[in-house]
Design an enzyme around this catalytic site. Structure first.
Site, mmCIF file in Angstrom:
data_model
loop_
_atom_site.group_PDB
_atom_site.id
_atom_site.type_symbol
_atom_site.label_atom_id
_atom_site.label_comp_id
_atom_site.label_asym_id
_atom_site.label_seq_id
_atom_site.Cartn_x
_atom_site.Cartn_y
_atom_site.Cartn_z
ATOM 1 N N CYS A 1 1.064 -1.254 0.015
ATOM 2 C CA CYS A 1 0.042 -0.163 -0.152
ATOM 3 C C CYS A 1 0.727 1.427 -0.041
ATOM 4 O O CYS A 1 1.482 1.684 0.905
ATOM 5 C CB CYS A 1 -0.995 -0.079 1.431
ATOM 6 S SG CYS A 1 -1.763 1.265 1.380
ATOM 7 N N CYS B 1 -0.608 4.145 2.147
ATOM 8 C CA CYS B 1 -0.290 3.907 3.585
ATOM 9 C C CYS B 1 1.251 4.173 4.175
ATOM 10 O O CYS B 1 1.696 4.768 4.866
ATOM 11 C CB CYS B 1 -0.443 2.288 3.956
ATOM 12 S SG CYS B 1 -2.047 1.800 3.377
ATOM 13 N N ASP B 2 2.081 3.361 3.153
ATOM 14 C CA ASP B 2 3.451 3.427 3.451
ATOM 15 C C ASP B 2 4.573 4.354 2.607
ATOM 16 O O ASP B 2 5.716 4.530 3.092
ATOM 17 C CB ASP B 2 4.152 1.862 3.379
ATOM 18 C CG ASP B 2 3.346 1.103 4.174
ATOM 19 O OD1 ASP B 2 2.968 1.469 5.244
ATOM 20 O OD2 ASP B 2 3.245 -0.017 3.882
#
Ligand code: NAP
Length: 307
Positions: free
Chosen positions: A132, A135-136
């Site tokens: 992701c 997200c990261d």
């Protein structure tokens, strides 16, 4: 006993909940501990009809949840661990040690990321391997990363990361992307994204301290191996349907997607399925929502015939 129990809370589950609630069926949604599904990992959705400006995935999911609650849907945030579909009322067990009984069930359990299957891969998730970018990606600011895959997801990840990281190496196992033309044009025009065609990640390379330092890429055909230095590997190679818990009872295809017929009916009367757990082709928020609507209408008709 419930009239309608919905398992899963992504676009399909929320839409099924809205329709079932508005049909006065007082649905209970077993949403799992992290409701919202894959859209919780999506930054901007630009193709869900009705929104002129891009809408963040989590915002769209929260709006759907609130809309369904306003219509009368109820939520339980535990995980389904076992079901008994042998005869109605169907039985559903969860990790919250609760057992539910319901006249009908609508399964909307979606799909999750497929992984490469390399040794150590699972252990490195969140420590150099990610599924992701939204997200990261922030953790790789100014660094060099690899994205694996050639579909829309991989190219979307590459496009998102290109704005944060130094370089993106896009590793694909063929010489042609599967992604839509518009996405290919967008990504291939980015100056810091370099495709590596006909290649597979053979091994994740670590420092003696266990930190990711690169990947060994194998050229398909010649078999030549290239060591590519990088700080992170983003895996975007498709999805696996969340149907494991149902396989004892339901007809699944060879990849584990639930087979539906005559609308969104499974092989068991009174059990319906919708969204990415039945759909390996379209996999869009809007198509999942549409299927959730249709499954709820099928369910409502089934219940009205039974009464
Ligand atoms: P996908 O379209 O199935 O693509 C998966 C990609 O990963 C393919 O390029 C495939 O290679 C590759 N792959 C599969 N297994 C692999 C393995 N073991 N090792 C290396 N590579 C592997 O999946 P997706 O990209 O997640 O997209 C799913 C659906 O969602 C699609 O319909 C897509 O259009 C849609 N989507 C839309 C958007 C958007 O509209 N904004 C964004 C994301 C996704 P091959 O090509 O060789 O099979």
């Amino acid at each position: 006993m419930e009239k309608v129990l919905i398992i899963g809370a992504g676009p399909a589950g929320y839409t099924a909940a809205i329709y079932a609630a508005r049909a006065n069926l007082n649905p209970l949604v077993i949403a799992g501990p992290l409701p919202g599904g894959q859209l919780m990992l999506t930054s901007d959705i630009e193709n869900f009809p009705g929104f002129i400006d891009p809408i963040p995935g989590p915002e769209l999911m929260e709006a759907m949840r609130q809309q369904s609650e306003r219509a009368g849907a109820r939520y339980n945030y535990s995980q389904v661990t076992e079901v008994d579909f042998s005869k109605p009322p169907f039985k559903i067990w969860t990790d919250g040690d609760e057992t539910f009984e319901s006249q009908t069930v609508i399964i909307c359990t979606g799909a999750s990321s497929r992984m490469l299957g390399l040794p150590g891969e699972k252990e490195m998730i969140g420590k150099g391997i990610s599924t992701c970018a939204v997200c990261d990606g922030f953790f790789y600011k100014g660094k060099d990363v690899i994205v694996v895959g050639g579909g829309d997801s991989a190219l979307e990840e590459a496009s998102y990361l290109s704005k944060i990281v130094n370089t993106v190496t896009l590793v694909h196992r063929r010489e042609k992307f599967r992604a839509s033309k518009i996405m290919q044009d967008r990504v291939l025009s980015l100056p810091n994204v370099t495709p590596v065609w006909n290649a597979a990640v053979e091994k994740i390379l670590l420092t003696p301290e266990g930190k990711l330092r690169g990947a060994l890429l194998k050229q398909i055909g010649s078999g030549e191996s290239i060591e590519k230095k990088c700080d992170g590997v983003f895996v975007a190679i498709g999805h696996i349907p969340g149907t494991e818990v149902f396989k004892k009872w339901l007809d699944l295809d060879e990849e584990g997607y639930i087979k539906v017929q005559n609308g969104f009916r499974t092989n068991i009367d009174g059990v319906f399925a919708a969204g990415d757990c039945v759909d390996r082709v379209y996999r869009q928020a809007v198509t999942a929502a549409g299927m959730g609507c249709m499954a709820a209408l099928d369910c409502e008709r089934y219940l009205s015939f039974m009464s």
